[in-house]
Motif scaffolding. Sequence first.
Motif, PDB file in Angstrom:
ATOM      1  N   SER A 273       0.828  -1.211   0.000  1.00 19.77           N
ATOM      2  CA  SER A 273       0.000   0.000   0.000  1.00 19.77           C
ATOM      3  C   SER A 273       0.857   1.253   0.000  1.00 19.77           C
ATOM      4  CB  SER A 273      -0.926   0.010   1.222  1.00 19.77           C
ATOM      5  OG  SER A 273      -1.842  -1.063   1.172  1.00 19.77           O
ATOM      6  N   ARG A 274       1.935   1.216   0.766  1.00 19.08           N
ATOM      7  CA  ARG A 274       2.838   2.370   0.827  1.00 19.08           C
ATOM      8  C   ARG A 274       3.496   2.611  -0.538  1.00 19.08           C
ATOM      9  NH1 ARG A 274       6.116   0.646   4.563  1.00 19.08           N
ATOM     10  NH2 ARG A 274       4.852   1.469   6.276  1.00 19.08           N
ATOM     11  N   GLU A 275       3.924   1.538  -1.186  1.00 18.56           N
ATOM     12  CA  GLU A 275       4.549   1.672  -2.503  1.00 18.56           C
ATOM     13  C   GLU A 275       3.556   2.219  -3.523  1.00 18.56           C
ATOM     14  OE1 GLU A 275       6.025  -2.183  -3.418  1.00 18.56           O
ATOM     15  OE2 GLU A 275       7.747  -2.043  -2.058  1.00 18.56           O
ATOM     16  N   LEU A 276       2.310   1.747  -3.446  1.00 23.46           N
ATOM     17  CA  LEU A 276       1.287   2.225  -4.374  1.00 23.46           C
ATOM     18  C   LEU A 276       1.017   3.713  -4.146  1.00 23.46           C
ATOM     19  CD1 LEU A 276      -0.840   1.914  -6.542  1.00 23.46           C
ATOM     20  CD2 LEU A 276      -2.417   1.030  -4.798  1.00 23.46           C
ATOM     21  N   MET A 277       0.928   4.125  -2.899  1.00 23.75           N
ATOM     22  CA  MET A 277       0.692   5.537  -2.603  1.00 23.75           C
ATOM     23  C   MET A 277       1.853   6.391  -3.102  1.00 23.75           C
ATOM     24  SD  MET A 277      -1.213   7.956  -1.419  1.00 23.75           S
ATOM     25  CE  MET A 277      -2.499   7.272  -0.342  1.00 23.75           C
ATOM     26  N   GLN A 278       3.074   5.928  -2.901  1.00 24.12           N
ATOM     27  CA  GLN A 278       4.245   6.684  -3.346  1.00 24.12           C
ATOM     28  C   GLN A 278       4.253   6.857  -4.862  1.00 24.12           C
ATOM     29  OE1 GLN A 278       7.402   4.318  -1.640  1.00 24.12           O
ATOM     30  NE2 GLN A 278       7.401   5.431   0.302  1.00 24.12           N
ATOM     31  N   THR A 279       3.981   5.775  -5.596  1.00 27.74           N
ATOM     32  CA  THR A 279       3.983   5.874  -7.056  1.00 27.74           C
ATOM     33  C   THR A 279       2.817   6.720  -7.552  1.00 27.74           C
ATOM     34  OG1 THR A 279       2.741   3.783  -7.306  1.00 27.74           O
ATOM     35  CG2 THR A 279       5.159   3.651  -7.337  1.00 27.74           C
ATOM     36  N   THR A 280       1.694   6.672  -6.841  1.00 26.30           N
ATOM     37  CA  THR A 280       0.539   7.489  -7.219  1.00 26.30           C
ATOM     38  C   THR A 280       0.846   8.967  -7.054  1.00 26.30           C
ATOM     39  OG1 THR A 280      -1.014   5.742  -6.565  1.00 26.30           O
ATOM     40  CG2 THR A 280      -1.896   7.971  -6.761  1.00 26.30           C
ATOM     41  N   VAL A 281       1.423   9.322  -5.928  1.00 23.05           N
ATOM     42  CA  VAL A 281       1.768  10.727  -5.672  1.00 23.05           C
ATOM     43  C   VAL A 281       2.776  11.225  -6.706  1.00 23.05           C
ATOM     44  CG1 VAL A 281       2.897  12.294  -4.048  1.00 23.05           C
ATOM     45  CG2 VAL A 281       1.226  10.631  -3.214  1.00 23.05           C
ATOM     46  N   MET A 282       3.735  10.392  -7.060  1.00 21.29           N
ATOM     47  CA  MET A 282       4.717  10.770  -8.074  1.00 21.29           C
ATOM     48  C   MET A 282       4.049  10.978  -9.434  1.00 21.29           C
ATOM     49  SD  MET A 282       7.905   8.257  -7.080  1.00 21.29           S
ATOM     50  CE  MET A 282       8.814   8.682  -8.574  1.00 21.29           C
ATOM     51  N   ALA A 283       3.106  10.103  -9.779  1.00 20.56           N
ATOM     52  CA  ALA A 283       2.398  10.234 -11.049  1.00 20.56           C
ATOM     53  C   ALA A 283       1.575  11.519 -11.089  1.00 20.56           C
ATOM     54  CB  ALA A 283       1.493   9.026 -11.275  1.00 20.56           C
ATOM     55  N   LEU A 284       0.942  11.850  -9.981  1.00 20.91           N
ATOM     56  CA  LEU A 284       0.134  13.064  -9.908  1.00 20.91           C
ATOM     57  C   LEU A 284       0.997  14.315  -9.937  1.00 20.91           C
ATOM     58  CD1 LEU A 284      -2.466  11.926  -7.222  1.00 20.91           C
ATOM     59  CD2 LEU A 284      -2.871  12.240  -9.670  1.00 20.91           C
ATOM     60  N   ALA A 285       2.166  14.245  -9.314  1.00 19.05           N
ATOM     61  CA  ALA A 285       3.058  15.407  -9.236  1.00 19.05           C
ATOM     62  C   ALA A 285       3.580  15.814 -10.610  1.00 19.05           C
ATOM     63  CB  ALA A 285       4.224  15.109  -8.310  1.00 19.05           C
ATOM     64  N   SER A 286       3.691  14.852 -11.506  1.00 18.23           N
ATOM     65  CA  SER A 286       4.223  15.140 -12.840  1.00 18.23           C
ATOM     66  C   SER A 286       3.115  15.361 -13.868  1.00 18.23           C
ATOM     67  CB  SER A 286       5.124  13.993 -13.308  1.00 18.23           C
ATOM     68  OG  SER A 286       4.391  12.770 -13.381  1.00 18.23           O
ATOM     69  N   CYS A 287       1.886  15.497 -13.397  1.00 13.87           N
ATOM     70  CA  CYS A 287       0.728  15.623 -14.285  1.00 13.87           C
ATOM     71  C   CYS A 287       0.225  17.070 -14.314  1.00 13.87           C
ATOM     72  CB  CYS A 287      -0.384  14.698 -13.801  1.00 13.87           C
ATOM     73  SG  CYS A 287      -1.828  14.666 -14.873  1.00 13.87           S
ATOM     74  N   GLN A 288      -0.387  17.445 -15.433  1.00  8.83           N
ATOM     75  CA  GLN A 288      -1.001  18.765 -15.541  1.00  8.83           C
ATOM     76  C   GLN A 288      -2.171  18.868 -14.552  1.00  8.83           C
ATOM     77  OE1 GLN A 288      -2.094  19.774 -19.591  1.00  8.83           O
ATOM     78  NE2 GLN A 288      -0.324  18.674 -20.422  1.00  8.83           N
TER      79      GLN A 288
ATOM     80  N   ASP B  49      -5.213  19.235 -14.306  1.00  6.88           N
ATOM     81  CA  ASP B  49      -6.525  19.118 -14.941  1.00  6.88           C
ATOM     82  C   ASP B  49      -7.206  17.888 -14.365  1.00  6.88           C
ATOM     83  OD1 ASP B  49      -8.454  19.601 -17.394  1.00  6.88           O
ATOM     84  OD2 ASP B  49      -7.925  17.465 -17.428  1.00  6.88           O
ATOM     85  N   PRO B  50      -8.476  17.977 -13.958  1.00  7.88           N
ATOM     86  CA  PRO B  50      -9.149  16.850 -13.295  1.00  7.88           C
ATOM     87  C   PRO B  50      -9.077  15.529 -14.068  1.00  7.88           C
ATOM     88  CG  PRO B  50     -10.495  18.809 -13.121  1.00  7.88           C
ATOM     89  CD  PRO B  50      -9.362  19.156 -14.037  1.00  7.88           C
ATOM     90  N   GLU B  51      -9.354  15.563 -15.367  1.00  7.51           N
ATOM     91  CA  GLU B  51      -9.347  14.328 -16.148  1.00  7.51           C
ATOM     92  C   GLU B  51      -7.934  13.762 -16.304  1.00  7.51           C
ATOM     93  OE1 GLU B  51     -11.409  14.544 -19.806  1.00  7.51           O
ATOM     94  OE2 GLU B  51     -13.341  15.048 -18.898  1.00  7.51           O
ATOM     95  N   LYS B  52      -6.972  14.628 -16.512  1.00  7.31           N
ATOM     96  CA  LYS B  52      -5.587  14.164 -16.659  1.00  7.31           C
ATOM     97  C   LYS B  52      -5.061  13.589 -15.348  1.00  7.31           C
ATOM     98  CE  LYS B  52      -4.356  17.225 -20.491  1.00  7.31           C
ATOM     99  NZ  LYS B  52      -4.342  16.102 -21.465  1.00  7.31           N
ATOM    100  N   LEU B  53      -5.430  14.209 -14.241  1.00  4.01           N
ATOM    101  CA  LEU B  53      -5.019  13.703 -12.933  1.00  4.01           C
ATOM    102  C   LEU B  53      -5.644  12.330 -12.670  1.00  4.01           C
ATOM    103  CD1 LEU B  53      -5.354  17.009 -10.882  1.00  4.01           C
ATOM    104  CD2 LEU B  53      -3.226  15.742 -11.251  1.00  4.01           C
ATOM    105  N   ALA B  54      -6.926  12.204 -12.987  1.00  2.00           N
ATOM    106  CA  ALA B  54      -7.608  10.918 -12.795  1.00  2.00           C
ATOM    107  C   ALA B  54      -6.967   9.835 -13.652  1.00  2.00           C
ATOM    108  CB  ALA B  54      -9.092  11.056 -13.130  1.00  2.00           C
ATOM    109  N   GLU B  55      -6.693  10.165 -14.913  1.00  2.00           N
ATOM    110  CA  GLU B  55      -6.088   9.178 -15.808  1.00  2.00           C
ATOM    111  C   GLU B  55      -4.703   8.763 -15.320  1.00  2.00           C
ATOM    112  OE1 GLU B  55      -4.943   8.494 -20.534  1.00  2.00           O
ATOM    113  OE2 GLU B  55      -5.980  10.319 -19.901  1.00  2.00           O
ATOM    114  N   ALA B  56      -3.913   9.727 -14.858  1.00  2.00           N
ATOM    115  CA  ALA B  56      -2.565   9.418 -14.387  1.00  2.00           C
ATOM    116  C   ALA B  56      -2.606   8.492 -13.178  1.00  2.00           C
ATOM    117  CB  ALA B  56      -1.829  10.713 -14.027  1.00  2.00           C
TER     118      ALA B  56
END
Length: 200
Positions: A52-67, A69-76
């Motif tokens: 769970s910790r690894e998933l949260m870390q990778t999710t936060v990283m994916a969101l941090a590098s995203c524009q 925008d609600p749809e782009k954030l959701a997709e990332a």
Amino acid sequence: MIEAGLAVFGEQGYHQSTVRDVCKQAQLTSRYFYENFDSMEALFKAVYTQVSRELMQTTVMALASCQPDPEKLAEAALRNFLEFIRQDPHRARVALIDALNVGEGMAMLADKASQDFAHLIAGFMHQMFPTLDAQGKLNFKMLANGLVGANTRIATQWVAERCKAPLDDVLINTLTIFRACIAFAREQEKALAAAPADQR
């Protein structure tokens, strides 16, 4: 031991796994197991927490590098989640299949992890649609919990079918639910902005 536990639980499932299996995988004696864990459930909790910790870390990283925008954030976030579980079937089985079948204590831990992700989603909803949040037009916490639940259910079925469906097919279907919420939120914001001040 945690790495060994992930391998064993991921291959055999929690209820078919033993201390001996884990120790054999780790190439350690049972003494080392009991020096760190008082039961197989305790080990499973440690394994689940790490996943769970690894998933949260990778999710936060994916969101941090995203524009922003609600749809782009959701997709990332959704793509990251699906790639995370497809990359390692062991993680998928631990997080999605066995987590709710281990015991009451584990169920509470799994619920806490779900709440953490719901809190993350609700935070972005607040940033993207602050007017609706301030006016109490939508309950972002409730919506976020619903989105996490729907996403988890779709992913669980995908894993149960050994990820046979292409990832992009699963992504578009999970993303459809998020897009519907985003579209509704945008409509509500427009309606709120157009309403007389005394009706907002």
